[in-house]
Design a protein around this motif. Structure first.
Motif, PDB file in Angstrom:
ATOM      1  N   LEU A 289       4.642   9.899  -7.736  1.00 19.88           N
ATOM      2  CA  LEU A 289       5.879  10.498  -8.450  1.00 19.88           C
ATOM      3  C   LEU A 289       5.094  10.033 -10.009  1.00 19.88           C
ATOM      4  O   LEU A 289       6.032  11.075 -10.945  1.00 19.88           O
ATOM      5  N   VAL A 290       4.530   9.354 -10.742  1.00 19.88           N
ATOM      6  CA  VAL A 290       3.434   9.559 -11.772  1.00 19.88           C
ATOM      7  C   VAL A 290       3.200  10.420 -11.703  1.00 19.88           C
ATOM      8  O   VAL A 290       2.828  11.348 -13.034  1.00 19.88           O
ATOM      9  N   GLU A 291       2.443  11.225 -10.900  1.00 21.10           N
ATOM     10  CA  GLU A 291       1.721  12.562 -11.074  1.00 21.10           C
ATOM     11  C   GLU A 291       2.528  13.797 -10.750  1.00 21.10           C
ATOM     12  O   GLU A 291       2.121  14.533 -11.462  1.00 21.10           O
ATOM     13  N   ARG A 292       3.525  13.998 -10.328  1.00 15.34           N
ATOM     14  CA  ARG A 292       4.883  14.897 -10.299  1.00 15.34           C
ATOM     15  C   ARG A 292       5.007  15.064 -11.947  1.00 15.34           C
ATOM     16  O   ARG A 292       5.426  16.227 -12.506  1.00 15.34           O
ATOM     17  N   ILE A 293       5.193  13.603 -12.731  1.00 12.92           N
ATOM     18  CA  ILE A 293       5.666  14.054 -13.884  1.00 12.92           C
ATOM     19  C   ILE A 293       4.682  14.090 -14.576  1.00 12.92           C
ATOM     20  O   ILE A 293       4.934  14.635 -15.881  1.00 12.92           O
ATOM     21  N   ILE A 294       4.046  14.199 -14.366  1.00 13.40           N
ATOM     22  CA  ILE A 294       2.831  14.574 -15.351  1.00 13.40           C
ATOM     23  C   ILE A 294       1.994  16.329 -15.329  1.00 13.40           C
ATOM     24  O   ILE A 294       2.061  16.521 -16.637  1.00 13.40           O
ATOM     25  N   LYS A 295       2.380  16.887 -14.364  1.00 12.24           N
ATOM     26  CA  LYS A 295       2.280  17.973 -14.493  1.00 12.24           C
ATOM     27  C   LYS A 295       3.733  18.305 -14.832  1.00 12.24           C
ATOM     28  O   LYS A 295       3.603  19.648 -15.768  1.00 12.24           O
ATOM     29  N   VAL A 296       5.138  17.672 -15.445  1.00 15.81           N
ATOM     30  CA  VAL A 296       5.750  18.436 -16.134  1.00 15.81           C
ATOM     31  C   VAL A 296       6.082  17.946 -17.565  1.00 15.81           C
ATOM     32  O   VAL A 296       6.705  18.114 -18.495  1.00 15.81           O
ATOM     33  N   GLY A 297       5.262  16.758 -18.084  1.00 15.81           N
ATOM     34  CA  GLY A 297       4.974  16.914 -19.109  1.00 15.81           C
ATOM     35  C   GLY A 297       6.366  15.938 -19.162  1.00 15.81           C
ATOM     36  O   GLY A 297       6.642  15.925 -21.012  1.00 15.81           O
ATOM     37  N   GLY A 298       7.093  14.572 -19.214  1.00 14.91           N
ATOM     38  CA  GLY A 298       7.730  13.975 -18.710  1.00 14.91           C
ATOM     39  C   GLY A 298       7.581  12.340 -18.767  1.00 14.91           C
ATOM     40  O   GLY A 298       6.617  12.520 -19.046  1.00 14.91           O
ATOM     41  N   VAL A 299       8.333  12.226 -18.765  1.00 18.93           N
ATOM     42  CA  VAL A 299       8.306   9.910 -19.338  1.00 18.93           C
ATOM     43  C   VAL A 299       9.073   9.594 -17.951  1.00 18.93           C
ATOM     44  O   VAL A 299       9.697   9.802 -17.562  1.00 18.93           O
ATOM     45  N   VAL A 300       7.743   8.920 -17.106  1.00 20.59           N
ATOM     46  CA  VAL A 300       7.702   7.773 -16.231  1.00 20.59           C
ATOM     47  C   VAL A 300       8.049   6.575 -16.292  1.00 20.59           C
ATOM     48  O   VAL A 300       7.580   5.843 -17.657  1.00 20.59           O
ATOM     49  N   VAL A 301       9.835   6.203 -16.111  1.00 16.36           N
ATOM     50  CA  VAL A 301       9.795   4.686 -16.962  1.00 16.36           C
ATOM     51  C   VAL A 301      10.456   3.805 -15.179  1.00 16.36           C
ATOM     52  O   VAL A 301      11.182   4.149 -14.362  1.00 16.36           O
TER      53      VAL A 301
ATOM     54  N   GLU B 232       0.744  -1.249   0.193  1.00 16.84           N
ATOM     55  CA  GLU B 232       0.035   0.023  -0.287  1.00 16.84           C
ATOM     56  C   GLU B 232       1.352   0.830  -0.097  1.00 16.84           C
ATOM     57  O   GLU B 232       0.919   1.777  -1.201  1.00 16.84           O
ATOM     58  N   GLU B 233       1.853   1.061   0.831  1.00 17.33           N
ATOM     59  CA  GLU B 233       2.526   2.793   1.054  1.00 17.33           C
ATOM     60  C   GLU B 233       3.471   2.630  -0.381  1.00 17.33           C
ATOM     61  O   GLU B 233       3.684   3.966  -0.621  1.00 17.33           O
ATOM     62  N   GLY B 234       3.840   1.222  -0.975  1.00 15.15           N
ATOM     63  CA  GLY B 234       4.944   1.645  -1.641  1.00 15.15           C
ATOM     64  C   GLY B 234       3.977   2.246  -3.103  1.00 15.15           C
ATOM     65  O   GLY B 234       4.085   2.604  -3.990  1.00 15.15           O
ATOM     66  N   LEU B 235       2.046   1.693  -3.559  1.00 13.16           N
ATOM     67  CA  LEU B 235       1.856   1.755  -4.136  1.00 13.16           C
ATOM     68  C   LEU B 235       2.107   3.359  -4.419  1.00 13.16           C
ATOM     69  O   LEU B 235       1.448   4.369  -5.215  1.00 13.16           O
ATOM     70  N   GLY B 236       1.461   4.136  -3.597  1.00 11.07           N
ATOM     71  CA  GLY B 236       1.203   5.043  -2.991  1.00 11.07           C
ATOM     72  C   GLY B 236       2.931   6.108  -3.107  1.00 11.07           C
ATOM     73  O   GLY B 236       2.473   7.564  -3.949  1.00 11.07           O
ATOM     74  N   VAL B 237       3.708   6.043  -3.372  1.00 10.69           N
ATOM     75  CA  VAL B 237       5.263   6.574  -3.470  1.00 10.69           C
ATOM     76  C   VAL B 237       4.766   6.341  -5.350  1.00 10.69           C
ATOM     77  O   VAL B 237       5.354   7.530  -5.895  1.00 10.69           O
ATOM     78  N   ILE B 238       4.075   5.714  -5.930  1.00 11.92           N
ATOM     79  CA  ILE B 238       4.533   5.787  -7.417  1.00 11.92           C
ATOM     80  C   ILE B 238       3.709   6.199  -7.558  1.00 11.92           C
ATOM     81  O   ILE B 238       4.363   7.362  -8.694  1.00 11.92           O
ATOM     82  N   LYS B 239       1.905   6.013  -7.138  1.00 12.39           N
ATOM     83  CA  LYS B 239       1.415   7.214  -8.119  1.00 12.39           C
ATOM     84  C   LYS B 239       1.728   8.790  -7.698  1.00 12.39           C
ATOM     85  O   LYS B 239       1.761   9.636  -8.702  1.00 12.39           O
TER      86      LYS B 239
END
Length: 360
Positions: A293-305, A284-291
């Protein structure tokens, strides 16, 4: 650093990201606060002779160890590495995020888009053990259910044999098959080019299909290794890190042309062992971290690998299932194999070259 001497490779990447004239960018950056921060940032770090020797010795030990012992040895070493852990830079404060965002805003430049989406997520899997190899089809079936196509990076002489039927199944589903190496050689980037080329050539022959992407074992990347990849016809590498607690980070969530080598680099954002082994997080905690991180990169228009190991996902299946379910509900995200990101980047770069030729 000479304040007027900005790397042409850096300028080229900033230019195709923004579709702005490199001379305009150069003139603006000379006056900026970032000029001293970008020198050499996109290059690979130089592995010291001492580290190279240590890597070679450890690889010999791992080469003749069982799967279980390999994991125990590498896991212990990675835990020791945490003694020199440093604080991570937050995504909005990464050097190239700041520069890109500044240029887009100041010049009203055309921002990066990913087939009409604000950001892109690439799911990759480094298959580094027999146990992980045997679990691939389970992950593949789960990803198909959520229409989340990914990239599987294979070793070809490391405890398992490549099944051509499995490779065919992956490709027929429009997923990607990538290369992780002949063995899990943590000293690969320290080898001479002749040996690198021989071993990767053997690995590609064993795979039996054309591959476009590569990730170095233990991120042992070097300029020499990248040059060999080009010679072998590989289009991109994904061994450099956007962020890192332990070594160099390129501070870019945007794919770029590697300085001085005719190859693309798609920086790795995060992998599962960082979440579960280093930080000891629950699913559950790991899922929160990933989410987050993805949301932050959406804001800057990048690629999440996001890189996972099938061996680790096997015992955290619920985590991965929940993440794929959440990902499938995000309208602003394109989820695709890594090679498709390169296709988008090449189209963007061609568009930039056309715009530049028209202006001239």
């Amino acid at each position: 650093m000479d304040k007027t001497n900005i790397s042409n490779d850096v300028l080229e990447n900033l230019s195709w990201w923004t579709l702005l004239d490199p001379d305009l960018i150069r003139e603006d950056l000379i006056k900026s606060q970032w000029i001293k921060r970008i020198d050499g940032l996109l290059d690979t770090r130089v592995i010291s002779p001492f580290e190279a020797v240590c890597r070679r010795i450890l690889h010999k030990i791992l080469l003749y160890s069982s799967d279980t012992n390999r994991y125990r040895i590498t896991d212990s070493i990675k835990k020791l590495r945490q003694l020199v852990r440093k604080e991570l830079i937050e995504i909005p404060h990464c050097t190239f995020v700041e520069i890109y965002s500044y240029l887009v805003k100041k010049f009203n430049a055309t921002p990066l888009t990913w087939n009409g989406h604000k950001a892109c997520v690439c799911l990759t899997h480094d298959v580094d053990s027999k146990e992980g190899y045997r679990f691939i089809e389970n992950i593949l079936d789960l990803e198909k259910r959520f229409k989340a196509r990914s990239t599987y990076n294979f070793l070809t002489n490391w405890g398992y044999r490549i099944d051509s039927h499995l490779v065919k199944k992956i490709l027929e589903a429009k997923f990607e098959v990538g290369l992780h190496g002949w063995t899990h050689d943590i000293a690969l980037g320290c080898r001479d080019k002749k040996r690198i080329k021989r071993e990767l050539g053997l690995a590609m022959k064993e795979l039996g299909v054309r591959v476009s992407g590569f990730r170095a074992p233990a991120f042992a990347i070097s300029k020499a290794l990248l040059e060999v990849l080009v010679e072998l016809g590989i289009k991109y590498d994904s061994s450099m890190k956007t962020l890192s607690c332990y070594g160099q980070a390129v501070e870019s969530p945007y794919p770029y042309r590697y300085p001085g080598v005719d190859i693309w680099e798609i920086p790795l954002t995060i992998q599962d062992d960082r979440i579960f082994r280093d930080l000891h997080l629950s699913c559950e905690e790991g899922l929160g971290v990933i989410k987050e991180l993805v949301e932050r990169i959406i804001k800057v228009g990048g690629v999440v690998v996001i890189n996972t190991h099938p061996r680790l996902i096997k015992s955290r299946y619920i985590f991965y299932e929940d993440f794929l379910a959440w990902l499938s509900e995000q309208p602003d995200i394109l989820v695709c194999p890594t090679i498709e990101v390169i296709d988008i980047c090449e189209q963007r770069r061609e568009e930039f070259n056309r715009c530049l030729s028209i202006k001239k």
